[in-house]
Design an enzyme around this catalytic site. Sequence first.
Site, PDB file in Angstrom:
ATOM      1  N   CYS A   1     -15.685  -7.598   6.546  1.00 24.96           N
ATOM      2  CA  CYS A   1     -15.675  -7.902   5.117  1.00 24.96           C
ATOM      3  C   CYS A   1     -15.466  -6.599   4.350  1.00 24.96           C
ATOM      4  O   CYS A   1     -16.255  -5.656   4.490  1.00 24.96           O
ATOM      5  CB  CYS A   1     -16.983  -8.545   4.702  1.00 24.96           C
ATOM      6  SG  CYS A   1     -17.118  -8.776   2.906  1.00 24.96           S
TER       7      CYS A   1
ATOM      8  N   ASP B   1     -17.158 -10.291  10.022  1.00 24.73           N
ATOM      9  CA  ASP B   1     -16.892 -11.714   9.799  1.00 24.73           C
ATOM     10  C   ASP B   1     -16.401 -12.266  11.126  1.00 24.73           C
ATOM     11  O   ASP B   1     -15.372 -11.832  11.638  1.00 24.73           O
ATOM     12  CB  ASP B   1     -15.808 -11.912   8.734  1.00 24.73           C
ATOM     13  CG  ASP B   1     -16.340 -11.775   7.325  1.00 24.73           C
ATOM     14  OD1 ASP B   1     -17.512 -12.134   7.093  1.00 24.73           O
ATOM     15  OD2 ASP B   1     -15.588 -11.317   6.448  1.00 24.73           O
TER      16      ASP B   1
END
Length: 130
Positions: free
Chosen positions: A45, A52
Amino acid sequence: MPKAEGKIFTFEGKDKIRADFLEAVPFDGPEEYIKIETDEFSAVCPFSGLPDIAKVTIEYYPEGGKIVELKSLKYYFISFRNVGVYQEEATKIVYEDLKKLLETNRIKVTMIYNIRGGILTTTSIGSLDK
């Protein structure tokens, strides 16, 4: 860059995504439905610097006479590992790279990201319709 207690988290730019790793294999079966799934996709991210992690589902019909070679797909996904990219954009990049490689309009990419902060995110792009 995100910071925590005097530390800076660094990650790579989108230019490190290696679409050139993707390879196609000739295949004669334009009406055969192909579904590929993996839960081993990860990126970073760019807002928080946190990973992520997602389950990826790729569905397509090889209208262009090609299928994706699976090991090349795995290496392509690994190239996202340290890249700072938002979830929605990662889905779009994968879709566009595979659509170009496979020369098909009947392709759909869905990513279901692990829950973070109590939020479940599913992103999807494309269509299997003729």
